[in-house]
Design a protein around this motif. Sequence first.
Motif, PDB file in Angstrom:
ATOM      1  N   GLU A  77      32.220 -12.474 -10.380  1.00  0.00           N
ATOM      2  CA  GLU A  77      30.900 -12.128  -9.825  1.00  0.00           C
ATOM      3  C   GLU A  77      30.340 -10.874 -10.510  1.00  0.00           C
ATOM      4  OE1 GLU A  77      28.812 -13.636  -7.852  1.00  0.00           O
ATOM      5  OE2 GLU A  77      30.008 -15.127  -6.813  1.00  0.00           O
TER       6      GLU A  77
ATOM      7  N   HIS B 133      29.117 -11.897 -14.012  1.00  0.00           N
ATOM      8  CA  HIS B 133      27.862 -12.661 -13.983  1.00  0.00           C
ATOM      9  C   HIS B 133      26.680 -11.810 -13.534  1.00  0.00           C
ATOM     10  CE1 HIS B 133      29.805 -16.919 -13.932  1.00  0.00           C
ATOM     11  NE2 HIS B 133      29.791 -16.369 -15.128  1.00  0.00           N
ATOM     12  N   THR B 134      26.883 -10.944 -12.565  1.00  0.00           N
ATOM     13  CA  THR B 134      25.799 -10.058 -12.123  1.00  0.00           C
ATOM     14  C   THR B 134      25.368  -9.134 -13.254  1.00  0.00           C
ATOM     15  OG1 THR B 134      26.545 -10.150  -9.831  1.00  0.00           O
ATOM     16  CG2 THR B 134      25.161  -8.271 -10.442  1.00  0.00           C
TER      17      THR B 134
ATOM     18  N   ASP C  47      23.306 -11.170 -15.660  1.00  0.00           N
ATOM     19  CA  ASP C  47      21.971 -11.436 -15.109  1.00  0.00           C
ATOM     20  C   ASP C  47      21.091 -10.191 -15.156  1.00  0.00           C
ATOM     21  OD1 ASP C  47      22.646 -14.077 -14.503  1.00  0.00           O
ATOM     22  OD2 ASP C  47      23.182 -13.613 -12.432  1.00  0.00           O
TER      23      ASP C  47
ATOM     24  N   GLY D 152      21.605 -18.555 -15.885  1.00  0.00           N
ATOM     25  CA  GLY D 152      21.429 -17.942 -14.568  1.00  0.00           C
ATOM     26  C   GLY D 152      21.638 -18.943 -13.444  1.00  0.00           C
ATOM     27  N   ARG D 153      21.143 -20.173 -13.642  1.00  0.00           N
ATOM     28  CA  ARG D 153      21.379 -21.230 -12.646  1.00  0.00           C
ATOM     29  C   ARG D 153      22.878 -21.529 -12.543  1.00  0.00           C
ATOM     30  NH1 ARG D 153      16.600 -23.136 -14.838  1.00  0.00           N
ATOM     31  NH2 ARG D 153      17.649 -24.534 -16.289  1.00  0.00           N
TER      32      ARG D 153
ATOM     33  N   HIS E  53      25.235 -19.450 -13.024  1.00  0.00           N
ATOM     34  CA  HIS E  53      25.841 -18.343 -12.278  1.00  0.00           C
ATOM     35  C   HIS E  53      25.730 -18.576 -10.777  1.00  0.00           C
ATOM     36  CE1 HIS E  53      25.443 -15.227 -15.786  1.00  0.00           C
ATOM     37  NE2 HIS E  53      26.320 -16.186 -16.045  1.00  0.00           N
ATOM     38  N   ARG E  54      24.592 -19.071 -10.337  1.00  0.00           N
ATOM     39  CA  ARG E  54      24.410 -19.329  -8.909  1.00  0.00           C
ATOM     40  C   ARG E  54      25.319 -20.462  -8.432  1.00  0.00           C
ATOM     41  NH1 ARG E  54      19.504 -17.901 -10.835  1.00  0.00           N
ATOM     42  NH2 ARG E  54      18.629 -19.984 -11.030  1.00  0.00           N
TER      43      ARG E  54
ATOM     44  N   SER F 167      28.787 -19.096  -8.278  1.00  0.00           N
ATOM     45  CA  SER F 167      28.884 -18.203  -7.129  1.00  0.00           C
ATOM     46  C   SER F 167      29.088 -18.988  -5.835  1.00  0.00           C
ATOM     47  CB  SER F 167      27.632 -17.332  -7.028  1.00  0.00           C
ATOM     48  OG  SER F 167      27.740 -16.448  -5.947  1.00  0.00           O
ATOM     49  N   GLU F 168      28.362 -20.088  -5.680  1.00  0.00           N
ATOM     50  CA  GLU F 168      28.536 -20.937  -4.495  1.00  0.00           C
ATOM     51  C   GLU F 168      29.950 -21.514  -4.444  1.00  0.00           C
ATOM     52  OE1 GLU F 168      25.371 -23.795  -4.740  1.00  0.00           O
ATOM     53  OE2 GLU F 168      23.832 -22.266  -4.407  1.00  0.00           O
TER      54      GLU F 168
ATOM     55  N   THR G 225      32.323 -18.795  -3.385  1.00  0.00           N
ATOM     56  CA  THR G 225      32.210 -18.549  -1.947  1.00  0.00           C
ATOM     57  C   THR G 225      32.996 -19.597  -1.170  1.00  0.00           C
ATOM     58  OG1 THR G 225      30.062 -17.474  -2.209  1.00  0.00           O
ATOM     59  CG2 THR G 225      30.577 -18.356  -0.025  1.00  0.00           C
TER      60      THR G 225
END
Length: 152
Positions: free
Chosen positions: A46, A49-50, A53, A75-76, A78-79, A82-83, A86
Amino acid sequence: MAFGNQLVQAHIALRERLEELRDGLVDGARVVDLRTHCLSFCAALERHHTAEDDGVFPVLAREHPELRPVLDELGRDHRIVSEALTALAGLVGSAGVDPVALAREVDGVAALVETHFTYEERKIADLLSALTGRLGAADAALITRATTVTDG
């Protein structure tokens, strides 16, 4: 070291952490150890990736405007990753975690991460290397932050 090489080295370090997590599943490591290792891996990825970004991608977009569609796609990614992280953290944090479900979730994260890293390296590593020595100190620091994997 060239920025593109730093990116690849950061990805190698993250791949190694993920492989250690996967090995812990196979070796039947204690759940507490798996939780600790999983949370450490998730946090490191995370942060990476942050930092991309917030730092690398804006610098690349400014220097190479033609890259904007690629950077948007990264960037997509990365999201999406991230999901998945989580979901993995939630599974590892739950009581009585099913080892088969955990292994499946880790394998899914590994597949996402590998696809993402490979694409990112192919699309931006050389362009990052070309920026080495050409950027101001602030931009260079942003890229270095994103391409350095730390424990904390």
